[in-house]
Design an enzyme around this catalytic site. Structure first.
Site, PDB file in Angstrom:
ATOM      1  N   ASN A   7       0.875  -1.165   0.000  1.00 10.22           N
ATOM      2  CA  ASN A   7       0.000   0.000   0.000  1.00 10.22           C
ATOM      3  C   ASN A   7       0.917   1.222   0.000  1.00 10.22           C
ATOM      4  OD1 ASN A   7      -1.433   2.311   0.912  1.00 10.22           O
ATOM      5  ND2 ASN A   7      -3.013   1.042   1.812  1.00 10.22           N
ATOM      6  N   GLU A  34      -3.964   1.879  -2.837  1.00 14.29           N
ATOM      7  CA  GLU A  34      -4.036   3.329  -2.590  1.00 14.29           C
ATOM      8  C   GLU A  34      -3.175   4.105  -3.584  1.00 14.29           C
ATOM      9  OE1 GLU A  34      -5.250   5.383   1.088  1.00 14.29           O
ATOM     10  OE2 GLU A  34      -4.083   3.802   2.071  1.00 14.29           O
ATOM     11  N   ASP A 149      -3.828  -4.888   1.209  1.00 11.21           N
ATOM     12  CA  ASP A 149      -4.097  -4.265   2.503  1.00 11.21           C
ATOM     13  C   ASP A 149      -5.503  -4.693   2.911  1.00 11.21           C
ATOM     14  OD1 ASP A 149      -4.671  -2.676   4.655  1.00 11.21           O
ATOM     15  OD2 ASP A 149      -4.435  -0.764   3.602  1.00 11.21           O
ATOM     16  N   ASN A 151      -6.731  -4.392   5.973  1.00 15.31           N
ATOM     17  CA  ASN A 151      -7.244  -3.586   7.077  1.00 15.31           C
ATOM     18  C   ASN A 151      -7.840  -4.442   8.188  1.00 15.31           C
ATOM     19  OD1 ASN A 151      -6.791  -0.693   6.928  1.00 15.31           O
ATOM     20  ND2 ASN A 151      -7.881  -0.766   4.976  1.00 15.31           N
ATOM     21  N   ASP A 220      -1.342  -6.176   6.219  1.00 15.01           N
ATOM     22  CA  ASP A 220      -1.082  -6.457   4.805  1.00 15.01           C
ATOM     23  C   ASP A 220      -0.715  -7.930   4.675  1.00 15.01           C
ATOM     24  OD1 ASP A 220      -0.826  -3.504   3.542  1.00 15.01           O
ATOM     25  OD2 ASP A 220       0.054  -3.547   5.560  1.00 15.01           O
ATOM     26  N   ASP A 249       2.812   4.738   5.014  1.00 16.02           N
ATOM     27  CA  ASP A 249       2.676   4.194   6.366  1.00 16.02           C
ATOM     28  C   ASP A 249       2.669   2.664   6.360  1.00 16.02           C
ATOM     29  OD1 ASP A 249       0.259   4.463   5.011  1.00 16.02           O
ATOM     30  OD2 ASP A 249      -0.887   5.122   6.749  1.00 16.02           O
ATOM     31  N   HIS A 250       2.599   2.056   5.173  1.00 11.23           N
ATOM     32  CA  HIS A 250       2.716   0.601   5.018  1.00 11.23           C
ATOM     33  C   HIS A 250       4.075   0.256   4.429  1.00 11.23           C
ATOM     34  CE1 HIS A 250      -1.750  -0.287   5.264  1.00 11.23           C
ATOM     35  NE2 HIS A 250      -1.761   1.020   5.042  1.00 11.23           N
TER      36      HIS A 250
END
Length: 263
Positions: A7, A34, A149, A151, A220, A249-250
């Protein structure tokens, strides 16, 4: 054959990092989430210079998914055919391998925002539709890998502070149950096929020095269908890109499939 997911939290911002990572880690397929790019802004030429073909579904500002691959992806499917949704969250392609075609899916599962929100209800509905579609997809494509991802942190071992997160979005029981329903289809979490370091995470908040403190979550995942599991030789989280300036951030998760001796 190496399959990876990342991501990137804006491909426009992170494209130089993606290129640098691919140069250092020449995987066979990289699933991105994303993108945050409209369809026509996807950097086809820059990735082609590295030897990667691309299938993508762009969306301005939010969402967007892609599969970058050495070989041309065929039978491209964008989004869940059984769930009407303007958000670009799924793309599936078929890639050749020495053991036959492999269905590779890049998925950006909804975040859910908060357990009492409409977005949380949407997330659970979306996961139910994903489950039903995958059930049929696995009949058509026995060798299947769905990366992305999700989540969802599947277990407390995937959370830096389970007590702090208890009952919250990303770790709530309905979300974890939805993830387990995917595994019950005959999918396996590749990361858990191997002994891993404790507190291994793939996402860290930008705030409060979370990465420095390793206050993260493992959300992930690489899920493999049964015919691929015996070939899985490794699955790692590469934390290196999270140390970049202006990182996502991933960070990437990479699974290695070993087909040596087969043709």
């Amino acid at each position: 054959m190496k399959l990876a997911t990342w991501n990137v939290n804006s491909l426009k911002v992170r494209l130089p990092q993606v290129i640098a990572w691919l140069e250092a880690n020449p995987v066979d397929a990289l699933c991105l989430q994303e993108l945050k790019l409209p369809q026509e802004k996807f950097p086809v030429e820059a990735l082609a210079e590295l030897g990667y073909k691309a299938s993508w579904a762009g969306q301005k500002t939010y969402n967007g998914v892609a599969v970058l691959s050495r070989e041309v992806g065929t039978d491209v499917q964008v989004n869940l055919p059984n769930f009407e949704d303007p958000q670009q969250r799924v793309i599936a392609v078929t890639l050749p391998s020495v053991v036959g075609d492999i269905r590779v899916i890049s998925a950006y599962c909804p975040n859910g925002q908060a357990v009492d929100s409409d977005k949380y209800a949407y997330k659970l509905e979306w996961f139910a539709a994903l489950h039903d579609w995958l059930r049929d997809e696995m009949q058509r494509y026995p060798r299947l890998a769905i990366l992305g991802d999700y989540n969802v942190a599947p277990a407390d071992a995937d959370v830096h502070d389970p007590a702090k997160w208890a009952g919250d979005v990303l770790v709530s029981e309905p979300e974890r149950a939805a993830f387990q329903r995917l595994l019950a289809l005959g999918l396996t979490d590749a990361f858990r096929l191997f002994e891993q370091e404790e507190k291994s995470f793939s996402w860290w908040d930008y705030r409060q020095f979370a990465f420095r403190r390793n206050a993260g979550l493992r959300i992930d995942h690489v899920l493999l269908s049964a015919p691929l599991v015996p070939h899985c030789a490794a699955c790692i989280i590469d934390k290196t890109p999270r140390r970049n300036e202006q990182p996502s951030d991933h960070t990437p998760v990479v699974a290695t499939l070993d087909f040596k001796g087969l043709s």
